[in-house]
Design a protein around this motif. Structure first.
Motif, PDB file in Angstrom:
ATOM      1  N   PRO A  28      93.958  27.102  -6.449  1.00 32.54           N
ATOM      2  CA  PRO A  28      93.148  25.895  -6.272  1.00 32.54           C
ATOM      3  C   PRO A  28      92.109  26.051  -5.162  1.00 32.54           C
ATOM      4  CG  PRO A  28      95.469  25.340  -6.425  1.00 32.54           C
ATOM      5  CD  PRO A  28      95.402  26.828  -6.288  1.00 32.54           C
ATOM      6  N   ASN A  29      90.970  25.459  -5.373  1.00 29.50           N
ATOM      7  CA  ASN A  29      89.914  25.418  -4.377  1.00 29.50           C
ATOM      8  C   ASN A  29      89.769  23.953  -3.974  1.00 29.50           C
ATOM      9  OD1 ASN A  29      87.602  25.883  -2.817  1.00 29.50           O
ATOM     10  ND2 ASN A  29      86.250  25.664  -4.582  1.00 29.50           N
ATOM     11  N   VAL A  30      90.682  23.495  -3.134  1.00 30.21           N
ATOM     12  CA  VAL A  30      90.736  22.066  -2.807  1.00 30.21           C
ATOM     13  C   VAL A  30      89.597  21.714  -1.857  1.00 30.21           C
ATOM     14  CG1 VAL A  30      92.149  20.181  -1.970  1.00 30.21           C
ATOM     15  CG2 VAL A  30      93.229  22.096  -3.126  1.00 30.21           C
ATOM     16  N   LEU A  31      88.692  20.891  -2.347  1.00 29.35           N
ATOM     17  CA  LEU A  31      87.538  20.480  -1.558  1.00 29.35           C
ATOM     18  C   LEU A  31      87.833  19.237  -0.733  1.00 29.35           C
ATOM     19  CD1 LEU A  31      84.820  20.877  -4.338  1.00 29.35           C
ATOM     20  CD2 LEU A  31      85.616  22.587  -2.702  1.00 29.35           C
ATOM     21  N   PHE A  32      88.872  18.479  -1.144  1.00 25.65           N
ATOM     22  CA  PHE A  32      89.171  17.211  -0.481  1.00 25.65           C
ATOM     23  C   PHE A  32      90.633  16.859  -0.719  1.00 25.65           C
ATOM     24  CE2 PHE A  32      89.562  12.564  -0.776  1.00 25.65           C
ATOM     25  CZ  PHE A  32      88.989  12.143   0.414  1.00 25.65           C
ATOM     26  N   PHE A  33      91.366  16.638   0.362  1.00 22.98           N
ATOM     27  CA  PHE A  33      92.737  16.142   0.278  1.00 22.98           C
ATOM     28  C   PHE A  33      92.696  14.638   0.517  1.00 22.98           C
ATOM     29  CE2 PHE A  33      93.829  20.583   1.364  1.00 22.98           C
ATOM     30  CZ  PHE A  33      94.760  20.833   0.367  1.00 22.98           C
ATOM     31  N   GLY A  34      92.979  13.845  -0.500  1.00 27.77           N
ATOM     32  CA  GLY A  34      92.926  12.403  -0.362  1.00 27.77           C
ATOM     33  C   GLY A  34      94.296  11.778  -0.252  1.00 27.77           C
ATOM     34  N   ILE A  37      94.343  10.971  -4.294  1.00 27.54           N
ATOM     35  CA  ILE A  37      93.976  12.015  -5.248  1.00 27.54           C
ATOM     36  C   ILE A  37      93.236  13.120  -4.510  1.00 27.54           C
ATOM     37  CG2 ILE A  37      91.707  11.062  -5.896  1.00 27.54           C
ATOM     38  CD1 ILE A  37      92.468  11.704  -8.839  1.00 27.54           C
ATOM     39  N   ASP A  38      93.412  14.353  -4.971  1.00 31.57           N
ATOM     40  CA  ASP A  38      92.715  15.495  -4.383  1.00 31.57           C
ATOM     41  C   ASP A  38      91.588  15.932  -5.316  1.00 31.57           C
ATOM     42  OD1 ASP A  38      94.644  15.507  -2.344  1.00 31.57           O
ATOM     43  OD2 ASP A  38      95.958  16.827  -3.492  1.00 31.57           O
ATOM     44  N   ILE A  39      90.525  16.474  -4.730  1.00 33.09           N
ATOM     45  CA  ILE A  39      89.415  17.016  -5.511  1.00 33.09           C
ATOM     46  C   ILE A  39      89.527  18.531  -5.483  1.00 33.09           C
ATOM     47  CG2 ILE A  39      86.927  17.073  -5.867  1.00 33.09           C
ATOM     48  CD1 ILE A  39      88.087  14.267  -5.996  1.00 33.09           C
ATOM     49  N   ASP A  40      89.685  19.108  -6.659  1.00 33.27           N
ATOM     50  CA  ASP A  40      89.903  20.545  -6.812  1.00 33.27           C
ATOM     51  C   ASP A  40      88.693  21.148  -7.503  1.00 33.27           C
ATOM     52  OD1 ASP A  40      90.983  23.062  -7.254  1.00 33.27           O
ATOM     53  OD2 ASP A  40      92.269  22.415  -8.899  1.00 33.27           O
ATOM     54  N   GLY A  69     100.757  -0.758 -10.004  1.00 28.89           N
ATOM     55  CA  GLY A  69     102.023  -0.788  -9.292  1.00 28.89           C
ATOM     56  C   GLY A  69     102.542   0.574  -8.912  1.00 28.89           C
ATOM     57  N   VAL A  70     101.631   1.536  -8.701  1.00 26.37           N
ATOM     58  CA  VAL A  70     102.001   2.910  -8.361  1.00 26.37           C
ATOM     59  C   VAL A  70     101.816   3.121  -6.864  1.00 26.37           C
ATOM     60  CG1 VAL A  70     101.360   5.333  -8.684  1.00 26.37           C
ATOM     61  CG2 VAL A  70     101.403   3.779 -10.642  1.00 26.37           C
ATOM     62  N   SER A  71     102.814   3.705  -6.218  1.00 21.96           N
ATOM     63  CA  SER A  71     102.738   3.912  -4.766  1.00 21.96           C
ATOM     64  C   SER A  71     102.648   5.384  -4.392  1.00 21.96           C
ATOM     65  CB  SER A  71     103.969   3.291  -4.085  1.00 21.96           C
ATOM     66  OG  SER A  71     105.167   3.874  -4.590  1.00 21.96           O
ATOM     67  N   GLU A  72     102.620   6.268  -5.369  1.00 24.56           N
ATOM     68  CA  GLU A  72     102.593   7.697  -5.068  1.00 24.56           C
ATOM     69  C   GLU A  72     101.233   8.306  -5.348  1.00 24.56           C
ATOM     70  OE1 GLU A  72     104.623  10.025  -8.578  1.00 24.56           O
ATOM     71  OE2 GLU A  72     105.604   8.062  -8.348  1.00 24.56           O
ATOM     72  N   HIS A  73     101.013   9.473  -4.760  1.00 25.93           N
ATOM     73  CA  HIS A  73      99.792  10.237  -4.971  1.00 25.93           C
ATOM     74  C   HIS A  73      99.621  10.518  -6.459  1.00 25.93           C
ATOM     75  CE1 HIS A  73      97.132  13.817  -4.614  1.00 25.93           C
ATOM     76  NE2 HIS A  73      96.743  13.248  -3.487  1.00 25.93           N
ATOM     77  N   LEU A  74      98.396  10.330  -6.984  1.00 27.10           N
ATOM     78  CA  LEU A  74      98.187  10.425  -8.428  1.00 27.10           C
ATOM     79  C   LEU A  74      98.095  11.845  -8.944  1.00 27.10           C
ATOM     80  CD1 LEU A  74      95.653   7.538  -9.185  1.00 27.10           C
ATOM     81  CD2 LEU A  74      98.145   7.464  -9.009  1.00 27.10           C
ATOM     82  N   GLY A  75      97.628  12.788  -8.112  1.00 27.75           N
ATOM     83  CA  GLY A  75      97.492  14.162  -8.577  1.00 27.75           C
ATOM     84  C   GLY A  75      96.157  14.743  -8.176  1.00 27.75           C
ATOM     85  N   ALA A  76      95.523  15.472  -9.093  1.00 25.79           N
ATOM     86  CA  ALA A  76      94.287  16.200  -8.783  1.00 25.79           C
ATOM     87  C   ALA A  76      93.189  15.861  -9.767  1.00 25.79           C
ATOM     88  CB  ALA A  76      94.554  17.711  -8.811  1.00 25.79           C
ATOM     89  N   TYR A  77      91.976  15.831  -9.256  1.00 19.42           N
ATOM     90  CA  TYR A  77      90.781  15.729 -10.087  1.00 19.42           C
ATOM     91  C   TYR A  77      90.152  17.110 -10.063  1.00 19.42           C
ATOM     92  CZ  TYR A  77      86.505  13.570 -11.990  1.00 19.42           C
ATOM     93  OH  TYR A  77      85.441  13.205 -12.781  1.00 19.42           O
ATOM     94  N   ARG A  78      90.252  17.836 -11.174  1.00 22.36           N
ATOM     95  CA  ARG A  78      89.694  19.185 -11.240  1.00 22.36           C
ATOM     96  C   ARG A  78      88.248  19.090 -11.718  1.00 22.36           C
ATOM     97  NH1 ARG A  78      93.756  22.870 -13.656  1.00 22.36           N
ATOM     98  NH2 ARG A  78      94.722  22.300 -11.685  1.00 22.36           N
ATOM     99  N   TRP A  79      87.341  19.436 -10.814  1.00 23.30           N
ATOM    100  CA  TRP A  79      85.912  19.261 -11.018  1.00 23.30           C
ATOM    101  C   TRP A  79      85.283  20.628 -11.295  1.00 23.30           C
ATOM    102  CZ3 TRP A  79      82.177  18.839  -6.389  1.00 23.30           C
ATOM    103  CH2 TRP A  79      80.885  18.518  -6.830  1.00 23.30           C
ATOM    104  N   TYR A  80      84.814  20.812 -12.512  1.00 27.07           N
ATOM    105  CA  TYR A  80      84.288  22.093 -12.969  1.00 27.07           C
ATOM    106  C   TYR A  80      82.760  22.104 -12.930  1.00 27.07           C
ATOM    107  CZ  TYR A  80      88.885  22.397 -15.314  1.00 27.07           C
ATOM    108  OH  TYR A  80      90.229  22.395 -15.611  1.00 27.07           O
ATOM    109  N   SER A  81      82.182  23.284 -12.753  1.00 22.89           N
ATOM    110  CA  SER A  81      80.772  23.430 -13.090  1.00 22.89           C
ATOM    111  C   SER A  81      80.677  23.407 -14.614  1.00 22.89           C
ATOM    112  CB  SER A  81      80.218  24.752 -12.556  1.00 22.89           C
ATOM    113  OG  SER A  81      80.805  25.850 -13.248  1.00 22.89           O
ATOM    114  N   PRO A  82      79.532  23.002 -15.180  1.00 22.07           N
ATOM    115  CA  PRO A  82      79.410  23.005 -16.648  1.00 22.07           C
ATOM    116  C   PRO A  82      79.703  24.380 -17.247  1.00 22.07           C
ATOM    117  CG  PRO A  82      77.608  21.767 -15.685  1.00 22.07           C
ATOM    118  CD  PRO A  82      78.339  22.423 -14.539  1.00 22.07           C
ATOM    119  N   GLU A  83      79.293  25.435 -16.537  1.00 21.92           N
ATOM    120  CA  GLU A  83      79.520  26.784 -17.041  1.00 21.92           C
ATOM    121  C   GLU A  83      81.010  27.125 -17.056  1.00 21.92           C
ATOM    122  OE1 GLU A  83      75.557  26.142 -15.511  1.00 21.92           O
ATOM    123  OE2 GLU A  83      77.515  25.993 -14.514  1.00 21.92           O
ATOM    124  N   GLN A  84      81.719  26.758 -15.982  1.00 19.87           N
ATOM    125  CA  GLN A  84      83.150  27.050 -15.909  1.00 19.87           C
ATOM    126  C   GLN A  84      83.928  26.203 -16.909  1.00 19.87           C
ATOM    127  OE1 GLN A  84      84.166  29.542 -14.075  1.00 19.87           O
ATOM    128  NE2 GLN A  84      86.303  29.345 -14.718  1.00 19.87           N
TER     129      GLN A  84
END
Length: 364
Positions: A28-34, A37-40, A69-84
């Protein structure tokens, strides 16, 4: 398991499910730990988005989580370049975005709040596609308009609720989900999903509707059809969790009132380098907030750019209630607006290359 380790594990599972065999484990290339949600980033860097986007996605995820009604971290948002994205095809034949039940949203665009809503829904109780996609439209920042003549599509989809809908169905599914939430509450709709699981037949879904809501699918559709046409625009029926939700994620701009002669004056620095500017998405950037109106009445609204050309800047005001009045006001504005008492969501949109400050004033 640590956050980074969890992302690595989710990445491996996603690739195994979507891409078949892979020779090396994706790091993972984590750009933001929220907080929510994290941005990967996949071939992405923070410089490719506006300064407020990561924080906005996290705040939006928190607002959606509160609604579901969710109290836990949701997971990751994997953000791709269009090429990837084209190389990995994380969503198979879907060319824009998707979310997987392992807690990962996939997209080459940021932000796509529809997928964030799915992540919260997956934790709260996975719905069949007919309800899940409808709820994601309701709790998205952008959604498809509903069309009255698409009612028959809704009737057919409710007979096969576990089959992924076509793009054309999203608007009518969102409008129907908004109707269910307004009439019964989100928790009751989620109880239907928890009863059926993700893959019910039409009769099984109808039985769950009758058990939880007290009304069968056919009865619901009969009651719903006459309401079509009165609130079909997505900007009317969708629920603005960022500015109007229970988490109140948007910045508070204050209160205006005829009674106490209170005014609001806020200056927005619309610039992609600014840490409150979101986007770009569709060649637009925006910023958002919320405010309160103390009493029904006529208020003077003005938007100006201190000499800048703001003819392509757009102000969006929406009353925070189901099918609340949504105003879209372009360019420089000086004039009266009739506003009902209550909370409002405010968004200021501008072209992606806009640089400058815009002042919004609302006074009795």
């Amino acid at each position: 398991m640590g956050r980074l380790s969890r992302l690595a594990a989710l990445a491996f599972v996603s690739l195994a499910l979507v891409g078949g065999c892979t020779e090396e484990l994706y790091e993972p290339n984590v750009l933001f730990f929220g907080e929510w949600i994290d941005i990967d980033g996949r071939d992405r860097s923070p410089e490719e988005t506006c300064g407020g986007t990561f924080a906005y996605v996290d705040a939006y995820a928190g607002a959606v989580a509160a609604e579901f009604g969710v109290s836990e971290h949701l997971g990751a948002y994997r953000w791709y370049s269009p090429e990837q994205y084209a190389v990995e095809l994380p969503c198979d034949d879907i060319n824009y975005s998707c979310a997987s039940t392992d807690g990962v949203a996939h997209s080459w665009a940021l932000p796509i709040e529809h997928e964030v809503a799915h992540l919260a829904n997956f934790i709260a109780g996975i719905c069949p596609d007919a309800l899940g996609e409808g709820l994601a439209e309701v709790y998205s920042a952008n959604a498809f308009d509903a069309k009255t003549h698409d009612f028959e599509l809704l009737v057919a989809r409710m007979q096969e609720p576990s089959i992924p809908p076509s793009d054309r169905e999203y608007g009518i599914l969102g409008r129907f989900a908004a109707y269910l939430v307004a009439r019964f509450g989100l928790e009751a709709v989620l109880d239907v999903c928890r009863t059926t699981g993700s893959s019910p037949s039409g009769p099984q879904l109808s039985a769950a509707m009758e058990s939880v809501l007290g009304v069968s699918t056919d009865e619901l559709l009969t009651d719903f059809e006459p309401e079509l046409g009165s609130c079909n625009r997505a900007r009317d029926y969708r629920w603005r969790v960022f500015g109007c939700g229970v988490a109140e994620a948007a910045p508070d701009l204050g209160r205006v009132s005829l009674d106490s002669e209170r005014s609001i004056e806020t200056t927005f620095a619309l610039d992609c380098a600014n840490d409150t500017t979101i986007g770009p998405l569709g060649d637009m950037v925006w910023t958002a907030g919320r405010f309160d109106v103390g009493a029904d009445g006529i208020y003077m609204l003005s938007v100006d750019g201190d000499g800048l050309d703001i003819s392509e800047v757009e102000l969006r005001l929406t009353h925070c209630e189901p099918c609340g009045n949504a105003l879209i006001l372009p360019g420089e504005i000086v004039g009266p607006e009739i506003l009902d008492a209550g909370r409002y969501s405010l968004e200021l949109h501008a072209p992606a290359d806009f640089r400058g400050s815009v002042r919004v004033t609302l006074e009795p």
